[in-house]
Motif scaffolding. Sequence first.
Motif, PDB file in Angstrom:
ATOM      1  N   ILE A 272       0.827  -1.208   0.000  1.00  0.00           N
ATOM      2  CA  ILE A 272       0.000   0.000   0.000  1.00  0.00           C
ATOM      3  C   ILE A 272       0.863   1.260   0.000  1.00  0.00           C
ATOM      4  O   ILE A 272       0.444   2.317  -0.480  1.00  0.00           O
ATOM      5  CB  ILE A 272      -0.947  -0.016   1.227  1.00  0.00           C
ATOM      6  N   GLY A 273       2.078   1.155   0.506  1.00  0.00           N
ATOM      7  CA  GLY A 273       2.970   2.312   0.547  1.00  0.00           C
ATOM      8  C   GLY A 273       3.419   2.788  -0.812  1.00  0.00           C
ATOM      9  O   GLY A 273       3.988   3.873  -0.940  1.00  0.00           O
ATOM     10  N   ASP A 274       3.183   1.984  -1.862  1.00  0.00           N
ATOM     11  CA  ASP A 274       3.600   2.363  -3.209  1.00  0.00           C
ATOM     12  C   ASP A 274       2.537   3.163  -3.956  1.00  0.00           C
ATOM     13  O   ASP A 274       2.776   3.597  -5.084  1.00  0.00           O
ATOM     14  CB  ASP A 274       3.946   1.108  -4.031  1.00  0.00           C
ATOM     15  N   LEU A 275       1.373   3.362  -3.349  1.00  0.00           N
ATOM     16  CA  LEU A 275       0.323   4.132  -4.027  1.00  0.00           C
ATOM     17  C   LEU A 275       0.723   5.601  -4.130  1.00  0.00           C
ATOM     18  O   LEU A 275       1.166   6.198  -3.142  1.00  0.00           O
ATOM     19  CB  LEU A 275      -0.995   4.039  -3.259  1.00  0.00           C
ATOM     20  N   PRO A 276       0.545   6.232  -5.281  1.00  0.00           N
ATOM     21  CA  PRO A 276       0.832   7.666  -5.397  1.00  0.00           C
ATOM     22  C   PRO A 276      -0.168   8.492  -4.592  1.00  0.00           C
ATOM     23  O   PRO A 276      -1.304   8.060  -4.344  1.00  0.00           O
ATOM     24  CB  PRO A 276       0.713   7.934  -6.899  1.00  0.00           C
ATOM     25  N   LEU A 277       0.234   9.685  -4.195  1.00  0.00           N
ATOM     26  CA  LEU A 277      -0.595  10.527  -3.327  1.00  0.00           C
ATOM     27  C   LEU A 277      -1.983  10.821  -3.895  1.00  0.00           C
ATOM     28  O   LEU A 277      -2.968  10.770  -3.149  1.00  0.00           O
ATOM     29  CB  LEU A 277       0.147  11.837  -3.021  1.00  0.00           C
ATOM     30  N   PRO A 278      -2.127  11.157  -5.197  1.00  0.00           N
ATOM     31  CA  PRO A 278      -3.484  11.431  -5.703  1.00  0.00           C
ATOM     32  C   PRO A 278      -4.432  10.249  -5.507  1.00  0.00           C
ATOM     33  O   PRO A 278      -5.608  10.430  -5.179  1.00  0.00           O
ATOM     34  CB  PRO A 278      -3.245  11.722  -7.190  1.00  0.00           C
ATOM     35  N   MET A 279      -3.934   9.028  -5.687  1.00  0.00           N
ATOM     36  CA  MET A 279      -4.789   7.859  -5.512  1.00  0.00           C
ATOM     37  C   MET A 279      -5.061   7.600  -4.032  1.00  0.00           C
ATOM     38  O   MET A 279      -6.115   7.058  -3.673  1.00  0.00           O
ATOM     39  CB  MET A 279      -4.128   6.638  -6.157  1.00  0.00           C
ATOM     40  N   GLN A 280      -4.135   7.988  -3.177  1.00  0.00           N
ATOM     41  CA  GLN A 280      -4.348   7.804  -1.738  1.00  0.00           C
ATOM     42  C   GLN A 280      -5.568   8.566  -1.256  1.00  0.00           C
ATOM     43  O   GLN A 280      -6.352   8.064  -0.439  1.00  0.00           O
ATOM     44  CB  GLN A 280      -3.106   8.254  -0.967  1.00  0.00           C
TER      45      GLN A 280
ATOM     46  N   LYS B 283       7.339  -1.176   4.054  1.00  0.00           N
ATOM     47  CA  LYS B 283       7.872   0.144   4.383  1.00  0.00           C
ATOM     48  C   LYS B 283       7.473   0.552   5.808  1.00  0.00           C
ATOM     49  O   LYS B 283       6.516   0.025   6.376  1.00  0.00           O
ATOM     50  CB  LYS B 283       7.355   1.184   3.396  1.00  0.00           C
ATOM     51  N   HIS B 284       8.209   1.523   6.331  1.00  0.00           N
ATOM     52  CA  HIS B 284       7.868   2.111   7.626  1.00  0.00           C
ATOM     53  C   HIS B 284       6.933   3.278   7.339  1.00  0.00           C
ATOM     54  O   HIS B 284       7.378   4.402   7.096  1.00  0.00           O
ATOM     55  CB  HIS B 284       9.150   2.572   8.330  1.00  0.00           C
ATOM     56  N   LEU B 285       5.626   3.025   7.360  1.00  0.00           N
ATOM     57  CA  LEU B 285       4.672   4.031   6.897  1.00  0.00           C
ATOM     58  C   LEU B 285       4.649   5.269   7.776  1.00  0.00           C
ATOM     59  O   LEU B 285       4.386   6.376   7.284  1.00  0.00           O
ATOM     60  CB  LEU B 285       3.274   3.433   6.803  1.00  0.00           C
ATOM     61  N   ALA B 286       4.900   5.108   9.074  1.00  0.00           N
ATOM     62  CA  ALA B 286       4.946   6.293   9.943  1.00  0.00           C
ATOM     63  C   ALA B 286       6.040   7.245   9.466  1.00  0.00           C
ATOM     64  O   ALA B 286       5.866   8.473   9.465  1.00  0.00           O
ATOM     65  CB  ALA B 286       5.175   5.886  11.396  1.00  0.00           C
ATOM     66  N   GLN B 287       7.178   6.684   9.040  1.00  0.00           N
ATOM     67  CA  GLN B 287       8.254   7.517   8.508  1.00  0.00           C
ATOM     68  C   GLN B 287       7.867   8.101   7.158  1.00  0.00           C
ATOM     69  O   GLN B 287       8.193   9.253   6.844  1.00  0.00           O
ATOM     70  CB  GLN B 287       9.537   6.683   8.368  1.00  0.00           C
ATOM     71  N   GLU B 288       7.144   7.324   6.344  1.00  0.00           N
ATOM     72  CA  GLU B 288       6.672   7.837   5.058  1.00  0.00           C
ATOM     73  C   GLU B 288       5.726   9.015   5.263  1.00  0.00           C
ATOM     74  O   GLU B 288       5.719   9.957   4.472  1.00  0.00           O
ATOM     75  CB  GLU B 288       5.959   6.727   4.280  1.00  0.00           C
ATOM     76  N   VAL B 289       4.925   8.962   6.319  1.00  0.00           N
ATOM     77  CA  VAL B 289       4.044  10.089   6.650  1.00  0.00           C
ATOM     78  C   VAL B 289       4.877  11.321   6.988  1.00  0.00           C
ATOM     79  O   VAL B 289       4.596  12.431   6.528  1.00  0.00           O
ATOM     80  CB  VAL B 289       3.107   9.716   7.824  1.00  0.00           C
ATOM     81  N   GLN B 290       5.923  11.117   7.783  1.00  0.00           N
ATOM     82  CA  GLN B 290       6.803  12.235   8.137  1.00  0.00           C
ATOM     83  C   GLN B 290       7.485  12.821   6.907  1.00  0.00           C
ATOM     84  O   GLN B 290       7.684  14.039   6.813  1.00  0.00           O
ATOM     85  CB  GLN B 290       7.863  11.769   9.144  1.00  0.00           C
ATOM     86  N   ASN B 291       7.809  11.964   5.953  1.00  0.00           N
ATOM     87  CA  ASN B 291       8.483  12.422   4.735  1.00  0.00           C
ATOM     88  C   ASN B 291       7.523  13.067   3.740  1.00  0.00           C
ATOM     89  O   ASN B 291       7.962  13.613   2.721  1.00  0.00           O
ATOM     90  CB  ASN B 291       9.200  11.246   4.053  1.00  0.00           C
ATOM     91  N   GLY B 292       6.219  12.964   3.999  1.00  0.00           N
ATOM     92  CA  GLY B 292       5.238  13.561   3.103  1.00  0.00           C
ATOM     93  C   GLY B 292       4.859  12.705   1.920  1.00  0.00           C
ATOM     94  O   GLY B 292       4.177  13.182   1.006  1.00  0.00           O
ATOM     95  N   SER B 293       5.268  11.435   1.904  1.00  0.00           N
ATOM     96  CA  SER B 293       4.960  10.568   0.778  1.00  0.00           C
ATOM     97  C   SER B 293       3.769   9.659   1.042  1.00  0.00           C
ATOM     98  O   SER B 293       3.384   8.871   0.172  1.00  0.00           O
ATOM     99  CB  SER B 293       6.184   9.712   0.411  1.00  0.00           C
ATOM    100  N   PHE B 294       3.182   9.737   2.246  1.00  0.00           N
ATOM    101  CA  PHE B 294       1.982   8.963   2.549  1.00  0.00           C
ATOM    102  C   PHE B 294       1.068   9.807   3.426  1.00  0.00           C
ATOM    103  O   PHE B 294       1.521  10.466   4.371  1.00  0.00           O
ATOM    104  CB  PHE B 294       2.331   7.652   3.264  1.00  0.00           C
TER     105      PHE B 294
END
Length: 494
Positions: free
Chosen positions: A258-266, A299-310
Motif C-alpha cells: 500500500i505504501g507504493d500508491l501515489p498521493l493522488p490515488m491515496q 515500508k515504515h509508513l509512519a516515517q513515510e508520513v513524516q516524509n510527506g509521501s503517505f
Amino acid sequence: MTTSVSPAHILVVDDEPDLRTLYELTLLREGHRVDTADNLQQARALLATQHFDVVITDMRLPDGLGMSLLHHIKTQGREERSIVITAYGSAQNAVEALKAGAFDYLTKPVDLKQFRAVVASAVRSVAPAVTAEPALTNKSAPGTVAGALGQRALDRLIGQSDCMQQIKARILKVATSMAPVMVTGESGTGKELVAYAIHANSHRAKGPWVAVNCGAIPETLLEAEFFGARKGAYTGATQDREGFFQAARGGTLFLDEIGDLPLPMQSKLLRAIQERRIRPLGSNQEEVVDVRIVSATHKHLAQEVQNGSFRQDLFFRLNVIDLVIAPLRERAQDLPDLCQALLTRIAQESDMPTPVLSNEMLRELSSLPLPGNVRELENLLYRAVALGDGQTLQLDRPMQFSPAVNDSTLDAPEFDLPPSDRPEPGTYDQRTDDLQTQLDMLERALLVQALQATQFNRTAAAARLGLNLRQIRYRMARLKIDAPSNDERADDSL
C-alpha cells in the motif's frame, strides 16, 4: 441484494425518534427482533436484563457518548457485536470506535442498503455463538467460525516460535471484526499468508478474496482498476467493467504494498474506505461497497508520513489494527519446520521423493543472514533440489555483495574478472562515467564467474543466479559472452 441471515435480537440506541423508528422498521422487515433506547441509561438497563446479538448506537447521545457503551460491553465480557453511527466526516471517531472494539461503523446520513449489509455481516459473525447456547467454550477461539478453511490458512503459517503463535492468536482475535488491519514486515516474511488467514477465519470467508499489488498497476490505470469504469469512459472501454472494490463485494480486499500508491490515488482510496462509496470512472452515480480492507507493506509508513509521501489520515484509517511479522532471523527455531514444509512442496511439484535435509545443511542455512526471509529460503531450497542427485541436497550459497554500493565497491569487485575483461588497476572509473555501462560490466562479470564455476553449464549457472535458461542465454548474447563450442551439450547435462 442482501444475503439472508438468521433472525437476531438487536438493540438500537439513538436519541432522534425519526431515525430510531427508521432503523427499527428496517430491521423488523428483515425479520429481526428489535428493542430501542434513546439514551445510555435505558440502553444499560436493557443490557442488564437481556442478551442481544447486535447493538447499534449513535456516537452522541444526551447523557454521554456511544463509545462508553462499547467500553461497557467489552469490560463485561459480553458477546454483542457493536455498530457505531458517526456524523459525516468524523473519521477519527470511526477509527476510535473500531479500536475500542466496535464490529463496524456507519456514517450519517445512513444508506439503508449499507445499513442492512453491515447488520447482516454482524449477525453472521455471531451466528455460531447463537446456535450453541453454552458455547462459552468457543470464546477463546472466535475465529473458528470459518471452520476447516480457516484452519488450513493458519496451518500454512509454519512455525512454533512465540512470535508466530502470537500472530496466529491475534489473527483469530481480529478476524471477527470489520476493523481495517495493517500487516507489516520485511519482504518475504509471508504478509499475504497472514492477510488471507484473517479473511479465512472471518465471517466473510465464503466471500471473495481479492489481492491487489498496489505497486504493479500503472498510475494512469489505478482509478479504473480500483473503482471500475463505465462503457465509453476512456478509449477502448467497450463495456462496463468492475473494479477491485466491486469484485471484493461481501469479502476482503487485500491491498499489498500500500505504501507504493501515489498521493493522488491515496486521497481517493481514503474517501472510498471512509464513506463506503465509490464512483466508477465515467459514472455520475456513487455505489455503496461492502468490503473489508486488509493492507500490507514492507515500508515504515509512519516515517513515510513524516516524509510527506503517505497521507497521515489514510495511515490512521488503515492502521486501526496492526500485525507485525518478525523476520526469519528472529525466529530461527522455525527454520527446520519451514525447510521441511518447503521441501515437501517442492518435491510434490517435481513429482519426486522429498529429499532429506541433513543437520549439516540445516546448520549452514542457519548461518546465512537470509535478508529475503522465507522467500529467499525457498529460492535456496529450489536450487539445492535442482543441483542435488534426487536423494541429497546440494546447497549453493548465494553470492555475497557489499550492502552498500559506492565508488569503492565498483573499484574493487569481490569477484574475479577473466583476464581479458580485467581492467588495469585504478582505471575502472576512467573507462566510462555512464551508470548503465558500469552495471553491464558488473553483470557480465557475475555471469562469467557463474559460468566458469559450472564449466559453462548454462542450466546450472542459471540456477546459481536465480535465472532460467532463456534469461541467461539472453544476457550472454546481450553482453557478448562467448561459450565453448560444446556448451549446448553441457546445457542438457542436468
